[in-house]
Design a protein around this motif. Sequence first.
Motif, mmCIF file in Angstrom:
data_model
loop_
_atom_site.group_PDB
_atom_site.id
_atom_site.type_symbol
_atom_site.label_atom_id
_atom_site.label_comp_id
_atom_site.label_asym_id
_atom_site.label_seq_id
_atom_site.Cartn_x
_atom_site.Cartn_y
_atom_site.Cartn_z
ATOM 1 N N GLU A 16 11.886 -7.775 -5.215
ATOM 2 C CA GLU A 16 12.239 -7.477 -3.845
ATOM 3 C C GLU A 16 11.314 -6.174 -3.234
ATOM 4 O OE1 GLU A 16 16.903 -8.765 -2.660
ATOM 5 O OE2 GLU A 16 16.178 -6.799 -2.961
ATOM 6 N N SER A 17 11.054 -5.321 -4.144
ATOM 7 C CA SER A 17 10.283 -4.359 -3.767
ATOM 8 C C SER A 17 8.530 -4.484 -4.169
ATOM 9 C CB SER A 17 10.709 -2.894 -4.473
ATOM 10 O OG SER A 17 10.304 -3.148 -5.971
ATOM 11 N N GLY A 18 8.396 -5.290 -4.958
ATOM 12 C CA GLY A 18 6.991 -5.578 -5.050
ATOM 13 C C GLY A 18 6.164 -4.674 -6.015
ATOM 14 N N GLN A 19 7.040 -3.561 -6.545
ATOM 15 C CA GLN A 19 6.630 -2.521 -7.289
ATOM 16 C C GLN A 19 7.838 -2.027 -8.405
ATOM 17 O OE1 GLN A 19 5.164 0.498 -4.447
ATOM 18 N NE2 GLN A 19 3.085 0.132 -5.087
ATOM 19 N N VAL A 20 7.297 -2.091 -9.784
ATOM 20 C CA VAL A 20 8.466 -1.410 -10.556
ATOM 21 C C VAL A 20 8.693 0.064 -10.415
ATOM 22 C CG1 VAL A 20 8.608 -0.959 -13.180
ATOM 23 C CG2 VAL A 20 7.687 -2.962 -12.382
ATOM 24 N N SER A 21 7.890 0.806 -9.852
ATOM 25 C CA SER A 21 7.975 2.144 -9.745
ATOM 26 C C SER A 21 9.146 2.464 -8.497
ATOM 27 C CB SER A 21 6.991 2.766 -9.499
ATOM 28 O OG SER A 21 6.164 2.240 -8.003
ATOM 29 N N GLY A 56 0.758 -3.733 -7.806
ATOM 30 C CA GLY A 56 2.288 -3.867 -8.221
ATOM 31 C C GLY A 56 2.554 -5.291 -9.043
ATOM 32 N N VAL A 57 3.450 -5.751 -8.452
ATOM 33 C CA VAL A 57 3.884 -7.200 -9.211
ATOM 34 C C VAL A 57 4.120 -8.051 -8.181
ATOM 35 C CG1 VAL A 57 4.947 -6.012 -11.239
ATOM 36 C CG2 VAL A 57 6.544 -6.355 -9.329
ATOM 37 N N THR A 58 3.711 -9.462 -8.569
ATOM 38 C CA THR A 58 4.158 -10.580 -7.733
ATOM 39 C C THR A 58 4.605 -11.570 -8.211
ATOM 40 O OG1 THR A 58 2.232 -10.154 -6.219
ATOM 41 C CG2 THR A 58 2.978 -12.265 -6.163
ATOM 42 N N LEU A 59 5.716 -12.076 -8.055
ATOM 43 C CA LEU A 59 6.401 -13.403 -8.606
ATOM 44 C C LEU A 59 5.440 -14.606 -8.913
ATOM 45 C CD1 LEU A 59 9.788 -13.415 -6.775
ATOM 46 C CD2 LEU A 59 9.594 -12.805 -9.037
ATOM 47 N N THR A 60 5.795 -15.374 -10.017
ATOM 48 C CA THR A 60 5.139 -16.398 -10.409
ATOM 49 C C THR A 60 5.919 -17.530 -9.792
ATOM 50 O OG1 THR A 60 6.300 -16.420 -12.357
ATOM 51 C CG2 THR A 60 4.113 -15.324 -12.581
ATOM 52 N N TYR A 246 16.840 -7.158 5.586
ATOM 53 C CA TYR A 246 15.477 -7.304 4.717
ATOM 54 C C TYR A 246 15.531 -8.418 3.767
ATOM 55 C CZ TYR A 246 11.723 -6.762 1.441
ATOM 56 O OH TYR A 246 10.656 -6.647 0.610
ATOM 57 N N ARG A 247 14.412 -9.284 3.721
ATOM 58 C CA ARG A 247 14.346 -10.334 2.885
ATOM 59 C C ARG A 247 12.873 -10.224 2.527
ATOM 60 N NH1 ARG A 247 18.807 -9.775 4.045
ATOM 61 N NH2 ARG A 247 20.505 -11.043 4.144
ATOM 62 N N PRO A 248 12.601 -10.283 1.004
ATOM 63 C CA PRO A 248 10.950 -10.040 0.922
ATOM 64 C C PRO A 248 9.889 -11.139 1.168
ATOM 65 C CG PRO A 248 12.627 -10.836 -1.004
ATOM 66 C CD PRO A 248 13.371 -10.669 0.091
ATOM 67 N N TRP A 249 10.500 -12.383 1.533
ATOM 68 C CA TRP A 249 9.821 -13.418 2.184
ATOM 69 C C TRP A 249 10.011 -13.929 3.445
ATOM 70 C CZ3 TRP A 249 6.350 -13.676 -1.985
ATOM 71 C CH2 TRP A 249 6.787 -13.466 -3.249
ATOM 72 N N THR A 258 8.461 -2.728 1.738
ATOM 73 C CA THR A 258 9.046 -1.850 2.206
ATOM 74 C C THR A 258 8.543 -0.625 1.614
ATOM 75 O OG1 THR A 258 11.087 -2.021 0.956
ATOM 76 C CG2 THR A 258 11.062 -3.431 2.894
ATOM 77 N N ARG A 259 8.799 0.520 2.853
ATOM 78 C CA ARG A 259 8.494 1.821 2.191
ATOM 79 C C ARG A 259 9.405 2.909 3.028
ATOM 80 N NH1 ARG A 259 3.629 4.072 0.413
ATOM 81 N NH2 ARG A 259 4.979 5.965 0.742
ATOM 82 N N SER A 260 9.898 3.756 2.323
ATOM 83 C CA SER A 260 10.503 4.875 2.985
ATOM 84 C C SER A 260 9.799 5.815 3.616
ATOM 85 C CB SER A 260 11.618 5.540 1.736
ATOM 86 O OG SER A 260 12.571 4.685 1.299
ATOM 87 N N LEU A 261 10.089 6.505 4.669
ATOM 88 C CA LEU A 261 9.338 7.251 5.506
ATOM 89 C C LEU A 261 9.789 8.431 5.125
ATOM 90 C CD1 LEU A 261 9.395 5.345 8.662
ATOM 91 C CD2 LEU A 261 7.413 5.664 7.388
ATOM 92 N N ASP A 262 8.913 9.712 4.992
ATOM 93 C CA ASP A 262 9.239 11.089 4.805
ATOM 94 C C ASP A 262 9.992 11.702 5.969
ATOM 95 O OD1 ASP A 262 7.952 11.054 2.490
ATOM 96 O OD2 ASP A 262 6.304 11.868 3.013
#
Length: 306
Positions: A16-21, A56-60, A246-249, A258-262
Amino acid sequence: MPLTIRQLRYFVAAAESGQVSLAAVHLNISQSAVTTAIRDLENLLGVSLFIRNTQGVTLTDRGRHFLNHAYQVLRTVDDALNLPHSDENASGRIRLAASYTVQGYLLPYHLQRLNQWYPNITIDLFEFERAEIEQKLLDDSIDMALVLTDNLTDEAIHSERLFRSERRLWIPAHHPLQQKAHLTLEDVGKEPFIMLTVDEADLSAMRYWQHKGMEPNVILHTSSVESVRSMVANGLGVAILSDLVYRPWSLEGRRIDTRSLDDVVYPMSVGLAWHQDKEFTPAIRAIYDYFREVYLTPEQHVQRKG
């Protein structure tokens, strides 16, 4: 090595986030724990679930297929962990209203459980905008409502917040803003902005924009969440919306990150509302207790975080 619920949760978070971090941040664990869990899951299945790159990461294809199954398994587990204490003797009728966002993205899941646990309670369900919900609570046309509590205005309406859903920036995959270490509304203000209007989302948005003395560069006002999703996924603009919707697709199969804002961006609060003088019948009390137990019982908060 058996498959674990933890592996599924970490896999879904990364998908869902597209990034492991970023998944690690959301899960409040170390990045290495997410990486190890996903690697063990891939070894167990004998397939690659993600394509890794510097972005980042993308689903196969296999990953997308497995994600649907993971969602089903986790929903079943959550059902088992969060079962309310039922009262099979509770009976009667309740006139329950919900605003658009709650009706579309939250309530159906609970209606199924309520029908199962309280078979002798009849729920008359309505969907109204916030102003109409308040009026119908005041004139006793409805008994209780699930609404965005921060939008309520009439002092005679009592509300109780059940949970908050964080609002984050929605951007298309690989957007330049993804690379910024710190992200502010000033950065977002330079981008074309898709403004959702349903459930007074535009009014809620302007509260935090005006708090910064700014206005977004709005290119479209729309009442459709799916329109926002598709516009963002296709690179036509950005949006700031809650995690609840939110849905990732997108419908076209394009990814939304998605990104959190400061900066301070007020979360969306969802809760119950009723007239302050409303007398609770056994049916109303049962529904009220159900939602409070699901969302406000400390032990269940611990279970959901695990």
